[in-house]
Scaffold this active site. Sequence first.
Site, PDB file in Angstrom:
ATOM      1  N   HIS A 148      11.266   3.740  76.767  1.00  0.00           N
ATOM      2  CA  HIS A 148       9.711   2.980  77.436  1.00  0.00           C
ATOM      3  C   HIS A 148      11.007   2.145  78.480  1.00  0.00           C
ATOM      4  CE1 HIS A 148       8.216   3.980  73.316  1.00  0.00           C
ATOM      5  NE2 HIS A 148       7.137   3.015  73.923  1.00  0.00           N
ATOM      6  N   GLU A 157      -3.210  10.170  77.721  1.00  0.00           N
ATOM      7  CA  GLU A 157      -3.186   9.348  79.075  1.00  0.00           C
ATOM      8  C   GLU A 157      -3.617  10.270  80.199  1.00  0.00           C
ATOM      9  OE1 GLU A 157      -0.772   9.201  76.672  1.00  0.00           O
ATOM     10  OE2 GLU A 157      -0.427   7.412  76.886  1.00  0.00           O
TER      11      GLU A 157
HETATM   12  C1  LIG Z   1       2.749   8.751  75.647  1.00  0.00           C
HETATM   13  C2  LIG Z   1       1.894   7.257  74.828  1.00  0.00           C
HETATM   14  N1  LIG Z   1       1.524   6.409  75.130  1.00  0.00           N
HETATM   15  C3  LIG Z   1       1.373   5.247  74.598  1.00  0.00           C
HETATM   16  C4  LIG Z   1       1.719   4.337  73.885  1.00  0.00           C
HETATM   17  C5  LIG Z   1       1.847   3.078  73.139  1.00  0.00           C
HETATM   18  N2  LIG Z   1       2.020   3.646  71.826  1.00  0.00           N
HETATM   19  C6  LIG Z   1       3.124   3.054  71.206  1.00  0.00           C
HETATM   20  S1  LIG Z   1       2.685   2.794  69.102  1.00  0.00           S
HETATM   21  C7  LIG Z   1       1.208   3.217  69.742  1.00  0.00           C
HETATM   22  C8  LIG Z   1       0.557   3.386  68.840  1.00  0.00           C
HETATM   23  C9  LIG Z   1       0.504   5.174  67.833  1.00  0.00           C
HETATM   24  O1  LIG Z   1      -0.245   5.012  67.038  1.00  0.00           O
HETATM   25  P1  LIG Z   1      -0.070   6.374  65.831  1.00  0.00           P
HETATM   26  O2  LIG Z   1       0.159   7.545  66.547  1.00  0.00           O
HETATM   27  O3  LIG Z   1      -1.764   6.442  65.209  1.00  0.00           O
HETATM   28  O4  LIG Z   1       1.244   5.916  64.935  1.00  0.00           O
HETATM   29  P2  LIG Z   1       1.506   5.093  64.416  1.00  0.00           P
HETATM   30  O5  LIG Z   1       1.766   3.450  64.905  1.00  0.00           O
HETATM   31  O6  LIG Z   1      -0.526   4.707  63.149  1.00  0.00           O
HETATM   32  O7  LIG Z   1       2.054   5.256  63.046  1.00  0.00           O
HETATM   33  C10 LIG Z   1       1.203   2.890  70.999  1.00  0.00           C
HETATM   34  C11 LIG Z   1      -0.786   3.271  71.602  1.00  0.00           C
HETATM   35  C12 LIG Z   1       3.943   5.405  73.486  1.00  0.00           C
HETATM   36  N3  LIG Z   1       4.287   4.666  73.348  1.00  0.00           N
HETATM   37  N4  LIG Z   1       3.577   6.138  74.247  1.00  0.00           N
END
Ligand SMILES: Cc1ncc(C[n+]2csc(CCOP(=O)(O)OP(=O)(O)O)c2C)c(N)n1
Lengths: 328, 328, 339, 339
Positions: C136, C67
């Site tokens: 959230h 971000e």
């Molecule tokens: C700071 C932040 N940005 C965006 C999100 C929205 N979000 C939640 S999970 C996710 C994907 C996360 O991917 P990863 O770190 O690879 O974990 P995975 O879900 O694949 O286990 C996103 C973009 C968030 N929760 N927090």
Amino acid sequence: MATLSREQKIEAQRRMLRIRAFDERASKMVKRGHIPGTVHTSIGQEAQVVGATMALGEKDYMSGNHRSHGHPIGKGSPLGPLMAELQGKSTGVCQGKGGSLHLADFNVGSLGESGIVGSSIPIAMGAALSSQVLGRDTVALAFFGDGAANQGVLYESMNMSGVWNLPVIFLCENNQYALSTPAHTVTSGVIAERAAGFGIPGIRVEDGQDLLAVFDAVSTAVERARRGEGPSLIEVVTYRYNEHSEGLRLGTDYRPADEREAWLKKDPLVLFREHLISVEGFSAEEMDALEAEILAEVDAAVAFSENSPWPDPSVGFKDLYTDSEYAA
Amino acid sequence: MATLSREQKIEAQRRMLRIRAFDERASKMVKRGHIPGTVHTSIGQEAQVVGATMALGEKDYMSGNHRSHGHPIGKGSPLGPLMAELQGKSTGVCQGKGGSLHLADFNVGSLGESGIVGSSIPIAMGAALSSQVLGRDTVALAFFGDGAANQGVLYESMNMSGVWNLPVIFLCENNQYALSTPAHTVTSGVIAERAAGFGIPGIRVEDGQDLLAVFDAVSTAVERARRGEGPSLIEVVTYRYNEHSEGLRLGTDYRPADEREAWLKKDPLVLFREHLISVEGFSAEEMDALEAEILAEVDAAVAFSENSPWPDPSVGFKDLYTDSEYAA
Amino acid sequence: MSVMSFLGAIGAAQKEAMDADERVIIIGEDVEANVYGTTGGGKTRQETGDFVQMYGRNRIRNTPISEEGIVGAAAGAAMTGLRPIVDLSYSSFLYMAMDQLVNQVAKNRYMFGGQASMPAVFRSAMFYGLNTGAHHSDRPYPMFMNAPGLKIMVPSTPSDAKGLLRTAIDMNDPVLTFEACILWGLKEEVNDDEFWIPFGVARTHREGTDVTIVAISSSVHEALAAATELETEGISVEVIDPRTLVPLDKRAILNSVAKTGRLVVVEPAHRTCGAAGEISAIVAEEVFDSLKAPIIRITAPDMQIPFSPSLEKQMYPNKQDIVAAVRKITQKDKERVLA
Amino acid sequence: MSVMSFLGAIGAAQKEAMDADERVIIIGEDVEANVYGTTGGGKTRQETGDFVQMYGRNRIRNTPISEEGIVGAAAGAAMTGLRPIVDLSYSSFLYMAMDQLVNQVAKNRYMFGGQASMPAVFRSAMFYGLNTGAHHSDRPYPMFMNAPGLKIMVPSTPSDAKGLLRTAIDMNDPVLTFEACILWGLKEEVNDDEFWIPFGVARTHREGTDVTIVAISSSVHEALAAATELETEGISVEVIDPRTLVPLDKRAILNSVAKTGRLVVVEPAHRTCGAAGEISAIVAEEVFDSLKAPIIRITAPDMQIPFSPSLEKQMYPNKQDIVAAVRKITQKDKERVLA
Ligand SMILES: Cc1ncc(C[n+]2csc(CCOP(=O)(O)OP(=O)(O)O)c2C)c(N)n1
Ligand SMILES: Cc1ncc(C[n+]2csc(CCOP(=O)(O)OP(=O)(O)O)c2C)c(N)n1
Ligand SMILES: [Mg+2]
Ligand SMILES: [Mg+2]
């Protein structure tokens, strides 16, 4: 090569089965509206989770992310209060105030899962700092995804813990997607290789479905950390079988159709069951019994949760500070 | 190996001399109270600054940090409005609203120096994004220190620009200290080596007092960027002769006494003067004349500033938004 | 005119702006797959059309989860010729980019004496009331109101969302949008043509003579429901939605309170240093002599948001709280003082 | 008792706490070299003694420039047995760590149902009025007041700084301190013994009957000077310093306004959604019937801070503004309304 005793192996399979059964049940409950909001399952990633948590001692610390149930289950947290937390019941591990995204069980060293991607990484570093300053021999491990690996705070944490030789392990669960985004489209370079520039070891476990491979890599890092030699970054390649979160429906097909099929063939639970039978000499019946035992455990957890009362509304106004209740 | 023409070399020496003379004068003015607040000089780092800015074209962009005067001067910004800005005069390049920490001269592609360590790094990435989206052939360069290299946003920027092949150069001015903190005590690993993990080239210019070495490294990165091959990280090892900021007095001796002496022997202005005489055949008189010319230029800049009026108080209430004045 | 959801209206404004100006780009996590439903191109989420197909990956930028880097890149891009729309998904993620938002986006134009302008829009959604837990559920617009240099919109209807967002995109200053997720499904007839709603112009949803309610974001609908109920009791309520908080249409609020003499301010943000407090303070300073009763704020308490449905629902202003507050301040003065 | 500067008092409180409890550590940029003057160990900056010599590098942690990582580390450490004092130097740098402060430090205890506690202090100084330009002049405490879970102190005298900081360090909740840099040199007699000033207890610097002035941080001194001047005109002013903004001593403020009927609130932060607005709104809701005149806020305008001395000085509340405001609201009602 660090390895597990026969009993530890059964315990590992038990924990993997718990995660699978717990998450499959939670998935159904979300879809039926029995769990509010949503959940992110670790189905398919059990070997990566348990391989890591089995390498930790009871007093070792851990922080995690939104893909949150596997971590405390892997660390030994009982299922009832976890399920109650998912449902928002008063007997939940966080009294119903956290929910799936914010599980924490300080009794087993689980310092909290985080809904904010990347945000809990330095928390583990802080726990490692406590260990060092107070002369304890505990280590801390931070679980995060391939997506989180692009948050700057990871590199601040790798650098700071590198300089101070803190006993912390950065464990990247590379399930190859961040929500709808394929890791290779947003990741320049290789995550594990980022460690070198920060003067710390970076290991890539290519087969994250192999529990013993993960256990070995993490154990090496844990021993190193306990010896006072500092942090490590471990990237484990794995796969989630379900959608990013339960109930989510995306218009786009961001994962090739046959990819999931291929990974299903490497189901970590099946692989390790076979290992237990062929290498450790357990019988198929013993394995079936274990699986049945775990299903019963999850049933009991759900029953515990279902029979628990909702938290009293006044609970919503407690615990913000240590010294006072909220007075409107 | 990219190199400079004879005229360009003279221009490079002119710019280095400007930085030195401007900063020496500014230092005196701070101590006498003729410049409010403080300034951070680039004295000792001129080769590193000018070697980099000479590798940029007129339309290329640049962002910088608190060690701020060298960057716009190196990029060709006239001295009068810069000095007036340092004094807070109405003719300042930012109308007196920025001051030393926030110099910016959009006429020469200077998008602004930043008082917040690390904060301006992604600004340069954004300028590179503009170039790419709009199909321009401009590149952007971010100047930052060894201290800033521990801010997470640098790695977010390296990764994102790596993925998108953005025409941006991350230029780390490693003067070996961040305020009172020796870089080696807070930096795990080697800064330049951090690039590899992000899939981009990382170059370490060990002798940052050698203008031609810096020019060569940066030119290579600029050409690469202009060809659409993406970002680079360049770490230049250099030294600041003065205290972190002018007028600052610290109780502790964080720099060994003889260290500064050793670096003074490698004064980039003296080294390049010798090069111009011995390799390019200029005479000592010509060099003296150039030095005198620059001193006069700085005198004129100070005179311009001293003769300029203070900004009208109402100016303090302008320019926050494009469409309205502040109405209390 | 056609029926659009709140979410569809946001998509429509983005599409119009993308069509109108090549310098407009969209940058954010998962924008390519249209995860949050506003980069699908149509009036509703389901409608055919996909921004990537229409505008290409040069203008639809799916980002890493970074971000701070994203916002910084948008700031640099805005200063050099682009007009980025940054999709930050949840408002709770803004803190990750706070330095860029406050130190770069808000300050640069001023600090550099007007040399830069910063035509960028930072969209985020407030997911309160949906059992997403404390990480959230933030509604942090008041924090940004304290940072001069940013403009802030908080639309409460599909039409307002479309018209204000279009103005925001076409504006040369940085705008933060805060979209209440619980309004995403709200539908109404919206003008299909391009239209722009000016910033700093409140919308009076309902005229009245006894009490002014200033309501923000989803609270507008609670306030309107309360007003309907109060009407049956003979209490005439004026409901004002400021629509933009920076700039704020002080005039509309002050004129209304000058007329009614009573003010209730309703918002979903935390109480302390919120927008409701700001509006109360403006009124208590500028039309004090018109006031016939205390100014009441109805807000979320100074408490984080719990997950459990049995805990969360009590955290936001609702119709009954508003009705009770209005009743209290419309009692005859004497009764009120004794009460 | 001995004469201590404001800065020296902070150093003294830190030293006492370090001596009293081995779990207290100091972590921050340049703390080892005592750049900001509070880790030198003595009552004043010059005094002999150096925290690194006294406590060693295990407890005095000089960090990389990584605010987000530093605050996150402190949060994790606080949850596992340490009591960190984090030196963030300038308040303008807090934004870098905003996610950690709001999403982890403020929320964890609540989210985890009370399992964690977060005994950490985050110190920062507000450098306004010193020609440091927009990037170093922030006074962002109101933003943090909008984030439940944090406690906030804004001391205005050396004694208060020492006693409050000691309480903060010994407290089990996270505290943000905002120290006005222009007060660093202020000296007074301070108790050399250990003492603790409770949070949530305002200090009435001066009693009066006609007008209440609530003043924050450096504004306390402007208010006191104004009160002295107004006394010569026969206007009796009560000056209250809340000292902590979270928790806020509402009782002291409400009682005072109930007595005087008039309120002026003065603070150095930006106007919109500031602490002054909050205090005004509390009063306009809770003791409306005692109010005899509009509530006046005197604050910094909603403008960034310019560098030039000829521009900056007009940006903060000063004695003359306060005097003028008090005069205005103490005119007879009729005159005031016509004015
Ligand atoms: C700071 C932040 N940005 C965006 C999100 C929205 N979000 C939640 S999970 C996710 C994907 C996360 O991917 P990863 O770190 O690879 O974990 P995975 O879900 O694949 O286990 C996103 C973009 C968030 N929760 N927090
Ligand atoms: C975010 C932030 N943290 C801390 C500071 C205080 N500070 C100003 S300059 C500086 C040292 C910077 O070191 P480096 O990046 O190496 O640049 P140099 O001064 O050596 O050129 C520090 C800590 C700041 N301005 N911004
Ligand atoms: Mg992933
Ligand atoms: Mg440096």
